[in-house]
Design an enzyme around this catalytic site. Structure first.
Site, mmCIF file in Angstrom:
data_model
loop_
_atom_site.group_PDB
_atom_site.id
_atom_site.type_symbol
_atom_site.label_atom_id
_atom_site.label_comp_id
_atom_site.label_asym_id
_atom_site.label_seq_id
_atom_site.Cartn_x
_atom_site.Cartn_y
_atom_site.Cartn_z
ATOM 1 N N GLU A 1 -11.170 46.460 9.290
ATOM 2 C CA GLU A 1 -11.012 47.804 8.758
ATOM 3 C C GLU A 1 -10.688 47.781 7.271
ATOM 4 O O GLU A 1 -10.347 46.738 6.714
ATOM 5 C CB GLU A 1 -9.881 48.518 9.519
ATOM 6 C CG GLU A 1 -10.260 48.819 10.962
ATOM 7 C CD GLU A 1 -9.082 49.373 11.749
ATOM 8 O OE1 GLU A 1 -8.493 50.366 11.293
ATOM 9 O OE2 GLU A 1 -8.763 48.802 12.800
ATOM 10 N N VAL B 1 -7.484 45.939 26.197
ATOM 11 C CA VAL B 1 -7.424 44.498 25.962
ATOM 12 C C VAL B 1 -8.767 43.888 26.345
ATOM 13 O O VAL B 1 -9.318 44.215 27.396
ATOM 14 C CB VAL B 1 -6.293 43.845 26.797
ATOM 15 C CG1 VAL B 1 -6.248 42.339 26.570
ATOM 16 C CG2 VAL B 1 -4.950 44.467 26.446
ATOM 17 N N LYS C 1 -1.206 44.076 22.075
ATOM 18 C CA LYS C 1 -1.912 43.647 23.289
ATOM 19 C C LYS C 1 -1.010 42.772 24.170
ATOM 20 O O LYS C 1 -0.980 42.924 25.397
ATOM 21 C CB LYS C 1 -3.188 42.893 22.923
ATOM 22 C CG LYS C 1 -4.293 43.832 22.455
ATOM 23 C CD LYS C 1 -5.496 43.067 21.925
ATOM 24 C CE LYS C 1 -6.603 44.049 21.544
ATOM 25 N NZ LYS C 1 -7.585 43.453 20.613
ATOM 26 N N THR D 1 -8.082 57.979 20.330
ATOM 27 C CA THR D 1 -7.621 58.134 18.947
ATOM 28 C C THR D 1 -7.316 56.751 18.383
ATOM 29 O O THR D 1 -7.186 55.783 19.130
ATOM 30 C CB THR D 1 -6.352 58.998 18.881
ATOM 31 O OG1 THR D 1 -5.370 58.448 19.764
ATOM 32 C CG2 THR D 1 -6.643 60.428 19.293
ATOM 33 N N GLU E 1 -8.127 50.183 30.845
ATOM 34 C CA GLU E 1 -8.783 48.879 30.874
ATOM 35 C C GLU E 1 -9.369 48.463 29.526
ATOM 36 O O GLU E 1 -9.476 47.277 29.225
ATOM 37 C CB GLU E 1 -9.870 48.881 31.953
ATOM 38 C CG GLU E 1 -10.332 47.514 32.372
ATOM 39 C CD GLU E 1 -9.203 46.651 32.957
ATOM 40 O OE1 GLU E 1 -8.672 45.837 32.192
ATOM 41 O OE2 GLU E 1 -8.860 46.797 34.141
ATOM 42 N N LYS F 1 -3.773 51.164 23.021
ATOM 43 C CA LYS F 1 -2.712 50.307 23.562
ATOM 44 C C LYS F 1 -1.321 50.896 23.391
ATOM 45 O O LYS F 1 -0.397 50.566 24.132
ATOM 46 C CB LYS F 1 -2.712 48.962 22.826
ATOM 47 C CG LYS F 1 -3.998 48.213 22.877
ATOM 48 C CD LYS F 1 -3.979 46.980 21.987
ATOM 49 C CE LYS F 1 -4.315 47.253 20.545
ATOM 50 N NZ LYS F 1 -5.697 47.657 20.293
ATOM 51 N N GLY G 1 -20.719 42.863 23.736
ATOM 52 C CA GLY G 1 -21.725 43.833 23.308
ATOM 53 C C GLY G 1 -21.063 45.075 22.742
ATOM 54 O O GLY G 1 -19.850 45.273 22.887
#
Lengths: 323, 323
Positions: free
Chosen positions: A192, A135, A207, A79, A132, A108, A304
């Site tokens: 955004e 960050v 983070k 989400t 994982e 996070k 990527g």
């Protein structure tokens, strides 16, 4: 993206003895969809995720019913981030762990606001709570410390962890004003529509809090992180700084003190012999100071599109392999 | 150094359920010393490794007798590198695995010359053959790929992996000739008395071969790596290159081709926006190109004295934890 990657890596997963089935989908647009027999992934991808739930399957209306009907072994939670309270991600993860599913998140917030609770719950249920992708887009930072640096002490770190602000600063160095550079970043889909989370340093601060919480084992509140965004920098100031050989970067820092950790997110001028100065665009870096390795840096250049999804896939392998 | 680090990290190891005893020591000066009841480490360290073997213990004269008398569970192998054939390290590791001990080495030779044999032997004996200290002083490069990047494809890498040549080049940039810079590096203990292994690129080539063998799963011979040392560079050329913003570095490269891998070690001029240009002195870097992460870099800045020993300690934890 994760689904495509799971398909793409299906052979490698099977070689590791891992088979998977998609038994539930939930999005804002589609609501809660569950089918314990498994959805047809190819059709689903071709159809741009518009799924037909078989009519005999009752439609769930909340996360717990959905998990139960899907007979979920693993939840992938993605989400959008609510930095202030970590919801609704926390509720989803709690529900998954309580029903006996591993919980893998790209979010996070839960680490900052509920790490203690969720990791204890995961331990009690012998499931994994893994994150994982939160960050550096899935570069295995957390796994590196958890699994590959035993008995090491992390004294602090610094880095560039928010790509939107880094892209905007790069654009300003090339001649744009702040507003122009932001508009361009929005145009190419990096920033955004409401960019305040990034611009004001919230994303980077979350983070930092996540890294401090997990890697330094110190619960830190967002309000304890000194936070300053890039909104006050003019294009001229940014260009002058680069010309003088001390470019501006939105630098994240954390340092252990006697009893706690001090941390900050703010624009800093970094010298050119500092690798941070050369991290451009969407690339990121984090520099760890440990007792054994005084300067261990991880850099991710030009991530990527699959990188974040890969972090979740790697967590999936960890979760099902080790339990 | 490893012994001191084991002592220093003893509490952390015990917290992980790992207790250890030193039951054998073997050095060129002291010969083979074994005592299955364990040597007194404090006394041994204080005494600068001059051990008194109890008179009742027979003195072994070869590695197999030594391992047997020491009742070794784990061998730490750190003989000096013989790049051409990997001996005597290969014999020591084979002996350890055959007698049921894990084999942990800081020696690159065995990976290049006997990886297939030693890893099969380790599998058959359900022991581990680990070698994290061989590249980048114990920074967990091998473990990162083996454990934390599942299902990923490594396409190639490039980096700076030999610190002696990097220190010499740094000295030349600061005004010294090649000979002066080499002499200074020997004075401060960075370069060996016979520096040819480093200067001619052998050490770097063996590291490249080790990374290619393990991470890319391609057996590559040293003679297949294009190798050129730094001996032909003049101080003037090195300074001019730095002034022009394209400094010389001894660059290691490997790239997957259709059926194999091409690899090289040679002086290259790298542009300043390449992080390799800023890796100075004893620091090192390796840049991995994978299918998911097109540019994943690991940098080790100013490695501490304990770094290589730490790599062996981390391998020790891996070995005894997972078996």
């Amino acid at each position: 993206m994760l689904l495509r990657l799971l398909e793409k890596k299906d052979r490698e997963l099977r070689e590791r003895g891992i088979a998977w089935r998609l038994t539930g989908v939930a999005t804002r647009r589609m609501g809660w969809l569950a089918n314990a027999n498994g959805f047809e992934v190819e059709a689903l991808l071709a159809n741009n995720l518009v799924v037909q739930t078989p009519p005999e399957v009752p439609a769930p209306h909340d996360v717990r019913t959905w998990l139960r009907l899907a007979k979920a072994d693993v939840l992938f939670e993605a989400t959008s981030l609510s930095p202030r309270d970590g919801q609704p991600a926390i509720d989803h993860i709690r529900a998954a762990l309580e029903t006996g599913a591993h919980a893998i998140t790209a979010n996070k917030g839960p680490i900052v606001h509920a790490y203690e609770e969720l990791s204890s719950l995961a331990d009690a249920k012998r499931r994994r709570f893994l994150f994982e992708s939160t960050v550096m887009d899935g570069v295995p930072i957390f796994a590196l410390f958890r699994e590959n640096l035993p008995c090491i002490h992390l004294r602090g770190f610094r880095g560039i962890l928010n790509s939107t602000t880094n892209v905007i600063l790069s654009g300003m160095e090339e001649g744009l004003s702040f507003d122009e550079s932001l508009a361009k970043a929005q145009q190419i889909g990096i920033a955004e529509t409401d960019p305040s989370n990034d611009i004001e340093g919230w994303d980077a601060a979350v983070k930092v809090a996540a890294l401090v919480r997990v890697l330094m084992d110190v619960p830190i509140r967002l309000e304890d992180i000194r936070r300053e965004g890039i909104g006050k920098l003019s294009g001229e100031a940014v260009r002058l700084a680069r010309k003088d050989g001390k470019p501006y970067k939105l630098v994240c820092r954390a340092q252990r003190t006697t009893h706690s950790v001090t941390a900050s997110v703010r624009p800093e001028q970094v010298p050119l012999n500092d690798p941070l100065a050369w991290v451009a665009g969407t690339s990121s870096i984090v520099y760890f100071e440990t007792d054994v390795f005084p300067g261990l840096a991880i850099t991710e250049n030009n991530p990527g599109l699959e990188a974040t999804a890969y972090g979740m896939l790697a967590d999936f392998v960890r979760a099902v392999k080790e339990t």
